[in-house]
Design an enzyme around this catalytic site. Sequence first.
Site, PDB file in Angstrom:
ATOM      1  N   HIS A  14       0.859  -1.207   0.000  1.00  0.00           N
ATOM      2  CA  HIS A  14       0.000   0.000   0.000  1.00  0.00           C
ATOM      3  C   HIS A  14       0.885   1.243   0.000  1.00  0.00           C
ATOM      4  CE1 HIS A  14      -3.636   2.360   1.725  1.00  0.00           C
ATOM      5  NE2 HIS A  14      -2.697   3.243   1.439  1.00  0.00           N
ATOM      6  N   HIS A  16       1.458   5.504  -1.957  1.00  0.00           N
ATOM      7  CA  HIS A  16       1.035   6.588  -2.844  1.00  0.00           C
ATOM      8  C   HIS A  16       2.275   7.136  -3.552  1.00  0.00           C
ATOM      9  CE1 HIS A  16      -2.919   6.868  -0.788  1.00  0.00           C
ATOM     10  NE2 HIS A  16      -2.206   6.388   0.212  1.00  0.00           N
ATOM     11  N   PHE A  17       2.199   7.176  -4.877  1.00  0.00           N
ATOM     12  CA  PHE A  17       3.323   7.703  -5.646  1.00  0.00           C
ATOM     13  C   PHE A  17       3.059   9.107  -6.200  1.00  0.00           C
ATOM     14  CE2 PHE A  17       5.140   3.300  -6.974  1.00  0.00           C
ATOM     15  CZ  PHE A  17       6.134   3.385  -6.017  1.00  0.00           C
ATOM     16  N   LYS A 100      -9.968   0.106  -4.762  1.00  0.00           N
ATOM     17  CA  LYS A 100      -9.856   0.802  -3.483  1.00  0.00           C
ATOM     18  C   LYS A 100     -11.150   1.511  -3.135  1.00  0.00           C
ATOM     19  CE  LYS A 100      -7.885   2.712   0.139  1.00  0.00           C
ATOM     20  NZ  LYS A 100      -6.673   3.498   0.299  1.00  0.00           N
ATOM     21  N   HIS A 137     -10.196   1.937   2.870  1.00  0.00           N
ATOM     22  CA  HIS A 137      -9.860   2.991   3.836  1.00  0.00           C
ATOM     23  C   HIS A 137     -10.982   2.959   4.868  1.00  0.00           C
ATOM     24  CE1 HIS A 137      -8.006   6.861   5.156  1.00  0.00           C
ATOM     25  NE2 HIS A 137      -9.161   6.875   5.801  1.00  0.00           N
ATOM     26  N   HIS A 175      -3.978   0.196   6.570  1.00  0.00           N
ATOM     27  CA  HIS A 175      -3.358   1.025   7.618  1.00  0.00           C
ATOM     28  C   HIS A 175      -4.171   1.024   8.917  1.00  0.00           C
ATOM     29  CE1 HIS A 175      -6.185   3.705   5.663  1.00  0.00           C
ATOM     30  NE2 HIS A 175      -5.382   3.996   4.672  1.00  0.00           N
ATOM     31  N   LEU A 220      -3.737   9.996   8.025  1.00  0.00           N
ATOM     32  CA  LEU A 220      -5.062   9.429   8.271  1.00  0.00           C
ATOM     33  C   LEU A 220      -5.049   7.944   7.928  1.00  0.00           C
ATOM     34  CD1 LEU A 220      -7.329  12.289   6.904  1.00  0.00           C
ATOM     35  CD2 LEU A 220      -7.188  11.487   9.278  1.00  0.00           C
ATOM     36  N   ASP A 248       1.764   2.876   3.362  1.00  0.00           N
ATOM     37  CA  ASP A 248       0.938   4.076   3.196  1.00  0.00           C
ATOM     38  C   ASP A 248       1.816   5.310   3.022  1.00  0.00           C
ATOM     39  OD1 ASP A 248      -1.411   5.442   2.787  1.00  0.00           O
ATOM     40  OD2 ASP A 248      -1.742   5.874   4.893  1.00  0.00           O
ATOM     41  N   HIS A 252       3.782  14.474   0.608  1.00  0.00           N
ATOM     42  CA  HIS A 252       3.234  15.829   0.430  1.00  0.00           C
ATOM     43  C   HIS A 252       4.423  16.767   0.608  1.00  0.00           C
ATOM     44  CE1 HIS A 252      -1.096  14.889   0.638  1.00  0.00           C
ATOM     45  NE2 HIS A 252      -0.788  14.011   1.573  1.00  0.00           N
ATOM     46  N   ALA A 264      -2.798  15.427   5.106  1.00  0.00           N
ATOM     47  CA  ALA A 264      -2.584  14.180   5.844  1.00  0.00           C
ATOM     48  C   ALA A 264      -1.656  13.286   5.038  1.00  0.00           C
ATOM     49  CB  ALA A 264      -3.910  13.474   6.061  1.00  0.00           C
TER      50      ALA A 264
HETATM   51  O1  DOR Z   1      -2.497  10.116   5.583  1.00  0.00           O
HETATM   52  C1  DOR Z   1      -2.947   9.721   4.524  1.00  0.00           C
HETATM   53  N1  DOR Z   1      -2.479  10.182   3.349  1.00  0.00           N
HETATM   54  N2  DOR Z   1      -3.945   8.853   4.543  1.00  0.00           N
HETATM   55  C2  DOR Z   1      -4.593   8.497   3.424  1.00  0.00           C
HETATM   56  O2  DOR Z   1      -5.524   7.730   3.523  1.00  0.00           O
HETATM   57  C3  DOR Z   1      -4.245   9.097   2.123  1.00  0.00           C
HETATM   58  C4  DOR Z   1      -2.861   9.594   2.122  1.00  0.00           C
HETATM   59  C5  DOR Z   1      -2.564  10.522   0.972  1.00  0.00           C
HETATM   60  O3  DOR Z   1      -2.898  10.192  -0.167  1.00  0.00           O
HETATM   61  O4  DOR Z   1      -1.990  11.570   1.206  1.00  0.00           O
HETATM   62 ZN    ZN Z   2      -3.043   5.248   1.699  1.00  0.00          ZN
END
Ligand code: DOR
Ligand code: ZN
Length: 350
Positions: A14, A16-17, A100, A137, A175, A220, A248, A252, A264
Amino acid sequence: MTQSLTIRRPDDLHLHFRDGATMRAVVPWSARQFARAIVMPNLAPPVTTSALAAAYCERIRAAVPAGVTFAPLMTAYLTDSTDADDLVAGFADGVLTAAKLYPAGATTNSASGVTDIASIEPVLERMAAIGMPLCVHGEVTSADIDIFDREAVFIDRILAPLVERLPELKVIFEHVTTSQAVDFVKSAGANVAATVTPQHLHINRNAMLVGGIRPHMYCLPVAKRETHRLALRQAATSGSAKFFLGTDSAPHHRNAKESDCGCAGIFNAPYALESYLQVFEDEGALDRFEGFASEHGARFYGLALNAGSVTLEKAPVAVPAEVDGGEAAIVPFHAGETLSWRLVPSPADA
Ligand code: DOR
Ligand code: ZN
């Protein structure tokens, strides 16, 4: 003699790119550690179809450094109007590995998510029938539910009834952050599993709020109180095949985190294995790390175990204060700390 641990090459089930320059900056961090990753579809706009997933997959592949083998495994973002036929075809073609479920409004780029689980019931029935995994989620979004309770309430209102209605559906409770989630997953059938992030094993909510507000500790589902962290550590290091590695990792840029309304997400990809391994060592469970990192997830998804190995050695690693994030810098998890395990670079990195 230096203590070292060699395990089968692991997977990140799991992460995020993002896209564009950010994606190109972050992909190499994961590719140096993991053979495969389940890639989340919450881009703006989201990856809602097989065609969008195939195109995104190509962009990620192009960002993998030469000489490194790394396979992105794609997910489709479910909406109230997801086309079940497209999903089934994408899964059959191997373009999609899972779908998802984001409850609308639960997290980053989830505005197009599902507003009512009833609206995707026919899609979920099709997924159950073909063995396509559902990544969840697990947080409710009702304004009247306290943010620290949103995961536990989701279990009662949405997840438990779903698993009861569709006992064949493969569900990954992503997560997990609470003892309630751990208990739910343990007591559910073999079709229900969970990913555990490094941050939820390392920090509780005090890390985010005591002595000043620390936006880089905010993700989150939000970190909970200490009892929950301890339950997660027990579950992850227990050897149970129901719990596996999913970082996860959620990049950012610094300015988007350090803001009036900070995003988040914790960018933990740079030192993910080192971070997890510290937990397994502290819990006296080094012998269980390979199962968590390289076997349980692959088996749950029905993927072949990876060939090859990675080695970590007991040696200090200083985590930088920030790393290149494409358009702007990103503060990684453990920034400024010294971790006690070091991933030994593979020949391709040298
Ligand atoms: O903290 C998080 N960031 N939780 C998520 O479910 C999504 C993720 C994001 O894409 O930034
Ligand atoms: Zn995630």
